[in-house]
Motif scaffolding. Structure first.
Motif, PDB file in Angstrom:
ATOM      1  N   ALA A   1      67.428  23.676  17.478  1.00 36.19           N
ATOM      2  CA  ALA A   1      66.845  24.948  17.028  1.00 36.19           C
ATOM      3  C   ALA A   1      67.723  26.116  17.464  1.00 36.19           C
ATOM      4  CB  ALA A   1      65.426  25.100  17.576  1.00 36.19           C
ATOM      5  N   GLY A   2      68.272  26.046  18.664  1.00 35.20           N
ATOM      6  CA  GLY A   2      69.152  27.111  19.157  1.00 35.20           C
ATOM      7  C   GLY A   2      70.398  27.246  18.291  1.00 35.20           C
ATOM      8  N   ILE A   3      70.950  26.115  17.908  1.00 35.79           N
ATOM      9  CA  ILE A   3      72.149  26.127  17.052  1.00 35.79           C
ATOM     10  C   ILE A   3      71.791  26.692  15.675  1.00 35.79           C
ATOM     11  CG2 ILE A   3      73.901  24.683  15.943  1.00 35.79           C
ATOM     12  CD1 ILE A   3      73.497  22.697  18.350  1.00 35.79           C
ATOM     13  N   ALA A   4      70.660  26.251  15.139  1.00 34.29           N
ATOM     14  CA  ALA A   4      70.238  26.712  13.815  1.00 34.29           C
ATOM     15  C   ALA A   4      69.983  28.222  13.829  1.00 34.29           C
ATOM     16  CB  ALA A   4      68.980  25.965  13.375  1.00 34.29           C
ATOM     17  N   ARG A   5      69.338  28.695  14.901  1.00 36.89           N
ATOM     18  CA  ARG A   5      69.060  30.133  15.006  1.00 36.89           C
ATOM     19  C   ARG A   5      70.368  30.914  15.034  1.00 36.89           C
ATOM     20  NH1 ARG A   5      66.059  29.861  19.297  1.00 36.89           N
ATOM     21  NH2 ARG A   5      64.205  29.272  18.094  1.00 36.89           N
TER      22      ARG A   5
END
Ligand code: GDP
Ligand code: FO1
Ligand code: CA
Ligand code: CA
Length: 311
Positions: A297-301
């Motif tokens: 999720a951090g990478i996607a954000r």
């Protein structure tokens, strides 16, 4: 916000799970790779579409990254007892049901995009999953071993040979005639941002980009890519063997150059790959290992934030 993401199998699916968590209100359309597809025992198998569908729908074998959770292999054992080939590809009992439904619908005349939609009615992946094309394409690999020079299906090279025999050529059979599936070009045109997840640059993303019109449509959009190569190696799998086959180094820099500008506007690399750069592309370095859903999720954000800033 409307987001389009391309996707292969495991790398794409795990990233998409992060994207759904990071952008819960976004309308996400996924254009899936079908170059891995293969017909076995008369059944059409679409590994990358299924990996995305099962991962986002909660039916994936988490450890393996492909295939069904709680899987058994009775049918496979019984087929082997009859001496049925191939025995190097392991279809599980639960997974078989998916391929039976798909094949029945294809034989009845439904295009793969509608079949995929029907399968997703059960799995509710939370994204709109569209195959790159309804036309049949298959990735084949030219190898040269003791049996001579020949082309084998991508799955035979990847699964049976573990990509250990050098690939002289990787080609998408049927690419010239294949058209984007209904909805693909429209979804791209209507997207606010486009993401290239950390999928295999050759046989996942590279394959989708070969379908007529897709690359051109993407070049009109703000596109941010996530490098699947970290510190000079794939995070998982044998993407290095695919890159070597097309004469590209296994580095975050070389993959960026392979996609190129104007396709890519932003590029996320791992911190150890800081220094990567290309004219016209904004590069950011950050942790890129999807240890768990939170990391994904951090990478996607970060990918979406960069795309929004660049659009
Ligand atoms: P496949 O179809 O199952 O091979 O899956 P994809 O094509 O979607 O993704 C394969 C690629 O995902 C490989 O080249 C890996 O290097 C990459 N990958 C897998 N896990 C990670 C991760 O945690 N971080 C990054 N950056 N790449 C990953
Ligand atoms: N990968 C393997 O390494 N061995 C298998 O027997 C195998 C079976 C299989 C069945 C269904 C499916 O959806 C995926 C399957 N995979 C298997 C994964 C798949 O072949 C590849 O990892 C991808 O196609 C490569 O992108
Ligand atoms: Ca794949
Ligand atoms: Ca662009």
């Amino acid at each position: 916000m409307r987001i389009v993401s391309l996707a292969g199998g495991i790398g794409g699916a795990r990233f998409l799970r992060g994207l759904l968590a990071a952008s819960p209100d976004a309308e996400i359309t996924v254009i899936g790779n079908t170059g891995d597809d293969i017909t076995l025992f008369g059944l059409r198998v679409c590994p990358d579409l299924d990996t995305v569908m099962y991962t986002l729908g909660g039916g994936i074998d988490e450890e393996q990254g492909w295939g069904r959770s709680d899987e058994t292999h009775v049918v496979k054992e019984e087929l082997a007892a009859y001496g049925m080939e191939p025995q190097w590809f392991g279809l599980g009992d639960r997974d078989f049901a998916t391929h039976i439904v798909r094949t029945r619908m294809l034989d009845a005349g439904y295009p793969l995009s509608q079949v995929t939609e029907a399968l997703c009615d059960r799995w509710k992946p939370g994204v709109r999953l569209i195959p790159m094309s309804d036309d049949r394409t298959e990735t084949h690999v030219v190898i040269n071993d003791e049996q001579g020079r020949r082309a084998v299906h991508f799955q035979e090279w990847w699964v049976r040979l573990r990509a250990a025999v050098p690939a002289e050529q990787i080609l998408l059979v049927g690419a010239d005639e294949a058209r984007p599936a209904p909805g693909v070009l429209q979804a791209i045109d209507e997207a606010d941002v486009v993401i290239l997840p950390p999928s295999n640059p050759v046989v996942s993303i590279g394959t989708i980009l070969q379908i007529k019109g897709i690359r051109e449509a993407l070049e009109r959009k703000t596109v941010v890519g996530v490098s699947p190569i970290v510190g000079g190696a794939p995070v998982r799998g044998m993407a290095d063997a695919c890159l070597t086959a097309i004469g590209v180094d296994t580095t975050a820099q070389a993959v960026l150059e392979l996609y190129g500008s104007p396709l890519v506007d932003g590029w996320l690399v791992a911190e150890q790959d800081a220094g990567v750069g290309l004219d016209g592309v904004v590069v950011e370095a950050r942790p890129l290992i999807m240890h768990d859903a939170g990391a994904a999720a951090g990478i996607a954000r970060a990918a979406v934030d960069l795309a929004v800033r660049l659009s």
